[in-house]
Design a protein around this motif. Structure first.
Motif, PDB file in Angstrom:
ATOM      1  N   GLU A  47       0.987  -1.476   0.172  1.00 42.37           N
ATOM      2  CA  GLU A  47      -0.070   0.215   0.160  1.00 42.37           C
ATOM      3  C   GLU A  47       0.789   1.322   0.362  1.00 42.37           C
ATOM      4  O   GLU A  47      -0.141   2.672  -0.091  1.00 42.37           O
ATOM      5  CB  GLU A  47      -0.661  -0.288   1.181  1.00 42.37           C
ATOM      6  N   GLU A 282      -7.809   4.990  -1.747  1.00 46.32           N
ATOM      7  CA  GLU A 282      -7.930   3.314  -1.428  1.00 46.32           C
ATOM      8  C   GLU A 282      -8.126   2.523  -0.651  1.00 46.32           C
ATOM      9  O   GLU A 282      -8.200   1.787  -0.205  1.00 46.32           O
ATOM     10  CB  GLU A 282      -7.462   2.909  -2.652  1.00 46.32           C
ATOM     11  N   ASP A 284      -8.133   1.990   3.459  1.00 42.63           N
ATOM     12  CA  ASP A 284      -9.000   2.493   3.893  1.00 42.63           C
ATOM     13  C   ASP A 284      -8.226   1.768   5.686  1.00 42.63           C
ATOM     14  O   ASP A 284      -8.169   1.200   6.013  1.00 42.63           O
ATOM     15  CB  ASP A 284      -9.894   0.394   4.276  1.00 42.63           C
ATOM     16  N   TRP A 285      -8.981   3.121   6.727  1.00 41.41           N
ATOM     17  CA  TRP A 285      -8.148   3.491   7.572  1.00 41.41           C
ATOM     18  C   TRP A 285      -9.546   3.146   8.608  1.00 41.41           C
ATOM     19  O   TRP A 285      -8.784   3.465  10.213  1.00 41.41           O
ATOM     20  CB  TRP A 285      -7.876   4.618   7.761  1.00 41.41           C
ATOM     21  N   GLN A 286     -11.082   2.645   8.601  1.00 37.22           N
ATOM     22  CA  GLN A 286     -11.718   2.125   9.383  1.00 37.22           C
ATOM     23  C   GLN A 286     -11.943   0.921  10.383  1.00 37.22           C
ATOM     24  O   GLN A 286     -10.678   0.472  10.080  1.00 37.22           O
ATOM     25  CB  GLN A 286     -13.296   2.243   8.552  1.00 37.22           C
ATOM     26  N   ASP A 288     -11.767  -2.508  12.118  1.00 36.33           N
ATOM     27  CA  ASP A 288     -12.401  -3.630  12.502  1.00 36.33           C
ATOM     28  C   ASP A 288     -13.781  -3.099  13.421  1.00 36.33           C
ATOM     29  O   ASP A 288     -14.774  -4.375  12.806  1.00 36.33           O
ATOM     30  CB  ASP A 288     -11.600  -4.574  13.126  1.00 36.33           C
ATOM     31  N   SER A 312      -5.080  11.715   7.750  1.00 40.10           N
ATOM     32  CA  SER A 312      -6.118  12.432   7.422  1.00 40.10           C
ATOM     33  C   SER A 312      -6.318  14.009   7.130  1.00 40.10           C
ATOM     34  O   SER A 312      -5.203  14.349   8.358  1.00 40.10           O
ATOM     35  CB  SER A 312      -7.716  12.218   8.618  1.00 40.10           C
ATOM     36  N   ASP A 329     -10.889  14.570   5.409  1.00 40.76           N
ATOM     37  CA  ASP A 329     -11.447  13.366   4.422  1.00 40.76           C
ATOM     38  C   ASP A 329     -11.892  13.268   3.486  1.00 40.76           C
ATOM     39  O   ASP A 329     -12.740  11.828   3.142  1.00 40.76           O
ATOM     40  CB  ASP A 329     -10.774  11.909   5.133  1.00 40.76           C
ATOM     41  N   GLN A 374     -14.988   6.096  10.197  1.00 44.24           N
ATOM     42  CA  GLN A 374     -14.659   6.769   8.860  1.00 44.24           C
ATOM     43  C   GLN A 374     -13.082   6.531   9.320  1.00 44.24           C
ATOM     44  O   GLN A 374     -12.339   6.602   7.888  1.00 44.24           O
ATOM     45  CB  GLN A 374     -14.680   7.648   8.397  1.00 44.24           C
ATOM     46  N   GLY A 375     -12.612   6.569  10.080  1.00 43.65           N
ATOM     47  CA  GLY A 375     -11.154   6.275  10.367  1.00 43.65           C
ATOM     48  C   GLY A 375      -9.879   7.386  10.242  1.00 43.65           C
ATOM     49  O   GLY A 375      -9.360   7.209  10.925  1.00 43.65           O
TER      50      GLY A 375
END
Length: 383
Positions: A47, A282, A284-286, A288, A312, A329, A374-375
């Motif tokens: 990534e 692309e 994803d920091w959300q 778990d 962010s 974001d 949303q992370g």
């Protein structure tokens, strides 16, 4: 981290976007935040955006990551540079390098690019369209500054790198660990590593082009336009020559465009979303598991520290009414007086402990819940 004996107001007045400036080690105590092996490890990650530039008798070569670990054993002792983009997204200690430069508005900040070079390594003479602070982290590098360039400056014929065909240095400095070189947009520059393990941290600043703004703003407007919203000319009068496009017609046609393009409030909302869209959307920091509002309220009441995701982007726009539009974001949040004050705190501080009384504010709890899920934001709970 902060800069010692540095006059930011004088810098903005005399140097920002005007001329280069060498700042000899302004830190109270400089410590290199990332080791060469750690940077190489990042360059192996799927990534992470990484590049490798090598210079041989055959010319300049560019390779894109991610790289296998074995690639670094093949490089040799000279003339190569590893570059990792947005290292601040992955390494908190690198993200801390942005803080001293926040006398420049956050919306202009792009990221921190980190390079590690062997003796003689560099990326060649070039110029950029953005401001950059080049911080020498480890080792030594010779920086050469040339003339201002533009789209008419001659480039080498190279499919991957935008290198100047002609470069003549007008200024030259050798940077040691902790030294900083500011380079404004358009100035030709060339950095050459002296010795091994030469690490440089490039804190870069965005400057959207007119074409990018017009193109992206137009694309956004087109998504919501109704095909029935068309030119109309009731009360049309006959004209002597049917081949003429009259001044009245031009005015009506022009207003079809300018009425939409000239809506400043709509543009502000769009730009807040556009400018805070993550560099790598692309990713994803959300978390778990999604957080519930009652959990957020409990942690607020317990004065749990909040910290922003280094990847962010936070910004706000103050409306004429005094209300606050928060953008995080690429998402927009309309804030009332209480949540608006908190939103401004979020934009000013990368870490904070909120007033425990805010646990009873539904607006604030909802805002934090959305940002956590949303992370973009997280609580640091004690052990």
């Amino acid at each position: 981290m902060e800069l010692q004996n540095f006059d930011s107001a004088a810098f903005l007045r005399d140097y920002w976007q005007q001329q280069p400036l060498l700042i000899r080690n302004p830190w109270a105590r400089w410590a290199n935040p990332l080791e060469p092996d750690e940077l190489a490890g990042l360059a192996c990650e799927e990534e992470v955006e990484a590049r490798l530039v090598t210079h041989t008798a055959d010319g300049w070569q560019l390779e894109h990551g991610p790289f296998p670990e074995s690639r670094f054993a093949q490089l040799g002792q000279k003339d190569w540079t590893l570059l990792v983009q947005a290292a601040d997204h992955h390494v908190p200690q690198v993200a801390e390098l942005i803080e001293p430069f926040r006398f420049i508005p956050d919306w202009r900040i792009d990221d921190v690019l980190v390079s590690c070079a062997a003796d003689g390594g560099g990326v060649g003479p070039h110029f950029d369209q953005y401001d950059v602070f080049l911080i020498q982290g480890l080792g030594t590098r010779r920086w050469q500054i040339g003339a201002r360039c533009d789209e008419n400056s001659e480039l080498l014929e190279h499919g991957d790198l935008r290198l100047l065909a002609r470069f003549e240095a007008t200024q030259e400095w050798v940077l040691e660990p902790g030294d900083i070189l500011y380079v404004p947009p358009g100035f030709a520059h060339n950095g050459i590593a002296i010795g091994d393990d030469c690490m440089t941290y490039s804190v870069g600043f965005r400057a959207p082009s007119r074409s990018d703004l017009i193109g992206s703003w137009s694309d956004d407007l087109l998504e919501d336009m109704d095909d029935d919203d068309r030119y109309a000319d009731p009360g049309l009068a006959s004209q002597p020559n049917p081949g003429e496009i009259s001044a009245e017609a031009i005015s009506r046609l022009h207003s079809l465009i300018t009425e939409k393009m000239g809506d400043r409030d709509a543009f502000a909302r769009w730009f807040g979303q556009y400018n805070t869209t993550p560099k790598y959307p692309e990713m994803d920091w959300q978390p778990d598991h999604a957080a519930a509002a009652q959990d957020i309220a409990r942690m607020l009441a317990n004065s749990a520290p909040l910290c922003r995701n280094p990847a962010s982007r936070f910004s706000f726009i103050r409306q004429k009414t005094g209300a606050i539009l928060l953008f995080v974001d690429g998402q927009e949040y309309d804030c009332d007086s209480e949540s608006g004050e908190f939103a401004q705190q979020l934009c000013q501080q990368t870490e904070l402990v909120a007033d425990p009384a805010l646990a009873s504010s539904q607006q604030v709890v909802q805002l934090i819940t959305a940002l956590v899920n949303q992370g973009s934001l997280a609580f640091e709970e004690s052990d």
